[in-house]
Write a protein that holds these residues in place. Sequence first.
Motif, PDB file in Angstrom:
ATOM      1  N   ARG A   1      43.549  35.500  42.066  1.00  0.00           N
ATOM      2  CA  ARG A   1      43.684  34.248  43.054  1.00  0.00           C
ATOM      3  C   ARG A   1      44.336  34.627  43.560  1.00  0.00           C
ATOM      4  O   ARG A   1      44.158  35.215  44.795  1.00  0.00           O
ATOM      5  CB  ARG A   1      43.207  32.625  41.751  1.00  0.00           C
ATOM      6  CG  ARG A   1      42.238  32.954  41.854  1.00  0.00           C
ATOM      7  CD  ARG A   1      42.605  30.866  41.588  1.00  0.00           C
ATOM      8  NE  ARG A   1      43.511  30.162  41.284  1.00  0.00           N
ATOM      9  CZ  ARG A   1      43.322  29.650  40.147  1.00  0.00           C
ATOM     10  NH1 ARG A   1      41.907  29.686  39.124  1.00  0.00           N
ATOM     11  NH2 ARG A   1      44.244  29.408  39.357  1.00  0.00           N
ATOM     12  N   LYS A   2      45.727  35.054  43.141  1.00  0.00           N
ATOM     13  CA  LYS A   2      47.193  35.725  43.769  1.00  0.00           C
ATOM     14  C   LYS A   2      46.270  36.921  44.771  1.00  0.00           C
ATOM     15  O   LYS A   2      47.216  37.048  46.218  1.00  0.00           O
ATOM     16  CB  LYS A   2      48.065  35.329  43.558  1.00  0.00           C
ATOM     17  CG  LYS A   2      48.431  34.682  43.521  1.00  0.00           C
ATOM     18  CD  LYS A   2      49.871  34.195  43.481  1.00  0.00           C
ATOM     19  CE  LYS A   2      50.755  32.189  42.928  1.00  0.00           C
ATOM     20  NZ  LYS A   2      50.351  31.416  44.449  1.00  0.00           N
ATOM     21  N   LEU A   3      46.052  37.870  44.289  1.00  0.00           N
ATOM     22  CA  LEU A   3      45.543  39.222  44.100  1.00  0.00           C
ATOM     23  C   LEU A   3      44.803  38.937  45.523  1.00  0.00           C
ATOM     24  O   LEU A   3      44.202  38.370  45.872  1.00  0.00           O
ATOM     25  CB  LEU A   3      44.631  40.399  43.487  1.00  0.00           C
ATOM     26  CG  LEU A   3      46.000  40.189  42.360  1.00  0.00           C
ATOM     27  CD1 LEU A   3      44.807  41.174  41.678  1.00  0.00           C
ATOM     28  CD2 LEU A   3      47.186  41.182  43.005  1.00  0.00           C
ATOM     29  N   PRO A   4      45.470  39.455  47.052  1.00  0.00           N
ATOM     30  CA  PRO A   4      44.204  39.704  47.939  1.00  0.00           C
ATOM     31  C   PRO A   4      43.039  40.399  47.859  1.00  0.00           C
ATOM     32  O   PRO A   4      42.951  41.395  47.349  1.00  0.00           O
ATOM     33  CB  PRO A   4      45.271  40.128  49.195  1.00  0.00           C
ATOM     34  CG  PRO A   4      46.351  41.423  49.182  1.00  0.00           C
ATOM     35  CD  PRO A   4      46.326  40.377  46.949  1.00  0.00           C
ATOM     36  N   GLY A   5      41.880  40.477  48.563  1.00  0.00           N
ATOM     37  CA  GLY A   5      40.779  41.252  48.669  1.00  0.00           C
ATOM     38  C   GLY A   5      39.598  40.418  47.550  1.00  0.00           C
ATOM     39  O   GLY A   5      39.796  39.672  47.234  1.00  0.00           O
ATOM     40  N   SER A   6      38.633  41.720  48.224  1.00  0.00           N
ATOM     41  CA  SER A   6      37.553  40.754  47.204  1.00  0.00           C
ATOM     42  C   SER A   6      37.752  41.723  46.012  1.00  0.00           C
ATOM     43  O   SER A   6      38.646  42.117  45.531  1.00  0.00           O
ATOM     44  CB  SER A   6      36.659  42.005  48.097  1.00  0.00           C
ATOM     45  OG  SER A   6      36.497  43.523  47.660  1.00  0.00           O
ATOM     46  N   THR A   7      37.066  41.548  45.420  1.00  0.00           N
ATOM     47  CA  THR A   7      36.876  42.134  43.888  1.00  0.00           C
ATOM     48  C   THR A   7      37.058  43.550  43.983  1.00  0.00           C
ATOM     49  O   THR A   7      37.804  43.593  42.774  1.00  0.00           O
ATOM     50  CB  THR A   7      35.658  41.164  43.039  1.00  0.00           C
ATOM     51  OG1 THR A   7      34.854  40.144  43.431  1.00  0.00           O
ATOM     52  CG2 THR A   7      35.603  41.947  41.426  1.00  0.00           C
ATOM     53  N   PRO A   8      36.605  43.954  44.046  1.00  0.00           N
ATOM     54  CA  PRO A   8      36.266  45.691  44.308  1.00  0.00           C
ATOM     55  C   PRO A   8      38.680  45.767  44.291  1.00  0.00           C
ATOM     56  O   PRO A   8      38.916  46.486  43.710  1.00  0.00           O
ATOM     57  CB  PRO A   8      35.970  46.747  45.170  1.00  0.00           C
ATOM     58  CG  PRO A   8      34.768  45.499  45.240  1.00  0.00           C
ATOM     59  CD  PRO A   8      34.975  44.174  45.233  1.00  0.00           C
ATOM     60  N   VAL A   9      38.639  45.284  45.159  1.00  0.00           N
ATOM     61  CA  VAL A   9      40.103  45.514  45.526  1.00  0.00           C
ATOM     62  C   VAL A   9      40.752  44.750  44.924  1.00  0.00           C
ATOM     63  O   VAL A   9      41.407  45.409  44.275  1.00  0.00           O
ATOM     64  CB  VAL A   9      40.169  44.850  47.142  1.00  0.00           C
ATOM     65  CG1 VAL A   9      41.846  45.221  47.802  1.00  0.00           C
ATOM     66  CG2 VAL A   9      39.819  45.783  47.940  1.00  0.00           C
ATOM     67  N   LYS A  10      41.178  43.657  44.179  1.00  0.00           N
ATOM     68  CA  LYS A  10      41.606  43.108  42.840  1.00  0.00           C
ATOM     69  C   LYS A  10      41.296  44.215  42.288  1.00  0.00           C
ATOM     70  O   LYS A  10      42.742  44.571  41.200  1.00  0.00           O
ATOM     71  CB  LYS A  10      41.119  42.410  42.683  1.00  0.00           C
ATOM     72  CG  LYS A  10      41.498  41.156  43.896  1.00  0.00           C
ATOM     73  CD  LYS A  10      40.540  39.897  43.251  1.00  0.00           C
ATOM     74  CE  LYS A  10      40.873  38.341  44.804  1.00  0.00           C
ATOM     75  NZ  LYS A  10      40.455  36.944  44.023  1.00  0.00           N
ATOM     76  N   TRP A  11      40.052  44.788  41.852  1.00  0.00           N
ATOM     77  CA  TRP A  11      40.098  45.873  40.493  1.00  0.00           C
ATOM     78  C   TRP A  11      41.137  46.735  41.045  1.00  0.00           C
ATOM     79  O   TRP A  11      41.465  47.471  40.005  1.00  0.00           O
ATOM     80  CB  TRP A  11      38.401  45.927  39.809  1.00  0.00           C
ATOM     81  CG  TRP A  11      38.260  44.931  38.992  1.00  0.00           C
ATOM     82  CD1 TRP A  11      37.518  44.316  39.711  1.00  0.00           C
ATOM     83  CD2 TRP A  11      38.200  44.665  37.954  1.00  0.00           C
ATOM     84  NE1 TRP A  11      36.839  43.193  38.948  1.00  0.00           N
ATOM     85  CE2 TRP A  11      37.522  43.758  37.855  1.00  0.00           C
ATOM     86  CE3 TRP A  11      38.809  44.789  37.100  1.00  0.00           C
ATOM     87  CZ2 TRP A  11      37.403  43.050  36.015  1.00  0.00           C
ATOM     88  CZ3 TRP A  11      39.596  44.604  35.665  1.00  0.00           C
ATOM     89  CH2 TRP A  11      38.181  43.559  35.442  1.00  0.00           C
TER      90      TRP A  11
ATOM     91  N   MET B   1      46.640  31.606  33.461  1.00  0.00           N
ATOM     92  CA  MET B   1      47.963  32.332  33.496  1.00  0.00           C
ATOM     93  C   MET B   1      47.367  34.358  34.592  1.00  0.00           C
ATOM     94  O   MET B   1      47.110  33.936  35.446  1.00  0.00           O
ATOM     95  CB  MET B   1      48.459  32.723  32.482  1.00  0.00           C
ATOM     96  CG  MET B   1      50.129  33.269  33.296  1.00  0.00           C
ATOM     97  SD  MET B   1      51.041  33.951  32.472  1.00  0.00           S
ATOM     98  CE  MET B   1      51.993  35.377  32.701  1.00  0.00           C
ATOM     99  N   TYR B   2      46.303  34.198  33.331  1.00  0.00           N
ATOM    100  CA  TYR B   2      45.452  35.345  34.374  1.00  0.00           C
ATOM    101  C   TYR B   2      45.067  34.693  35.465  1.00  0.00           C
ATOM    102  O   TYR B   2      44.819  35.791  36.630  1.00  0.00           O
ATOM    103  CB  TYR B   2      44.746  36.729  33.257  1.00  0.00           C
ATOM    104  CG  TYR B   2      45.560  36.556  32.648  1.00  0.00           C
ATOM    105  CD1 TYR B   2      46.862  37.490  32.379  1.00  0.00           C
ATOM    106  CD2 TYR B   2      45.278  36.506  30.740  1.00  0.00           C
ATOM    107  CE1 TYR B   2      47.292  38.022  31.990  1.00  0.00           C
ATOM    108  CE2 TYR B   2      46.056  36.950  30.115  1.00  0.00           C
ATOM    109  CZ  TYR B   2      47.133  37.928  30.271  1.00  0.00           C
ATOM    110  OH  TYR B   2      48.385  38.649  29.343  1.00  0.00           O
ATOM    111  N   ALA B   3      44.309  33.927  35.470  1.00  0.00           N
ATOM    112  CA  ALA B   3      43.588  33.742  36.564  1.00  0.00           C
ATOM    113  C   ALA B   3      43.859  33.092  37.830  1.00  0.00           C
ATOM    114  O   ALA B   3      43.473  33.922  38.742  1.00  0.00           O
ATOM    115  CB  ALA B   3      42.110  32.094  36.200  1.00  0.00           C
TER     116      ALA B   3
END
Length: 50
Positions: free
Chosen positions: A7-17, A1-3
């Motif tokens: 994946r639905k969050l936009p942007g690169s890894t720092p933006v997702k964090w 579920m968390y994965a």
Amino acid sequence: MYAALWRKLPGSTPVKWLLTLIILTGVFFLLMDVVFPWVSSLMPYNDVAV
């Protein structure tokens, strides 16, 4: 579920964090403002008889 959410969050890894931190902060303040005061009024420890 968390994965799937990740994946639905936009942007690169720092933006997702950053988005995850903003969302968690919003959920925290929503709980503190709405849910916990409502639950607190239902708790029996407010009925003090000394």
